[in-house]
Design a protein around this motif. Sequence first.
Motif, PDB file in Angstrom:
ATOM      1  N   ARG A  91       1.960   9.498  -5.708  1.00 20.83           N
ATOM      2  CA  ARG A  91       2.265  10.871  -5.312  1.00 20.83           C
ATOM      3  C   ARG A  91       3.462  11.430  -6.070  1.00 20.83           C
ATOM      4  N   GLN A  94       0.978   4.162  -2.939  1.00 19.67           N
ATOM      5  CA  GLN A  94       0.666   5.558  -2.653  1.00 19.67           C
ATOM      6  C   GLN A  94       1.859   6.458  -2.935  1.00 19.67           C
ATOM      7  N   ARG A 107       0.834  -1.209   0.000  1.00 23.95           N
ATOM      8  CA  ARG A 107       0.000   0.000   0.000  1.00 23.95           C
ATOM      9  C   ARG A 107       0.868   1.258   0.000  1.00 23.95           C
TER      10      ARG A 107
END
Length: 75
Positions: A21, A17, A13
């Motif tokens: 980003r 992420q 995860r």
Amino acid sequence: MADKMREWLMSDRGRRQSHRRSGNVEPTFGLIKQQRGCRGFLFRGLKQVTAEWSFVGAVTNLWKLHHCAPQAAVA
């Protein structure tokens, strides 16, 4: 703290992420710096810098409206 962040980045995860980003760069600042050549302020003092930045922002927004907005059909 660094160990906790490293552990989070190692998880699936966290990796997803972080990757998502990394591609999210603010294009407006790049446009202002690269195409407008505005890499520093010409004036000194908070009041003058605020005015200059407002002007640069207004010019950028007008440029975007002119070049990026859909053109109205001319009858």
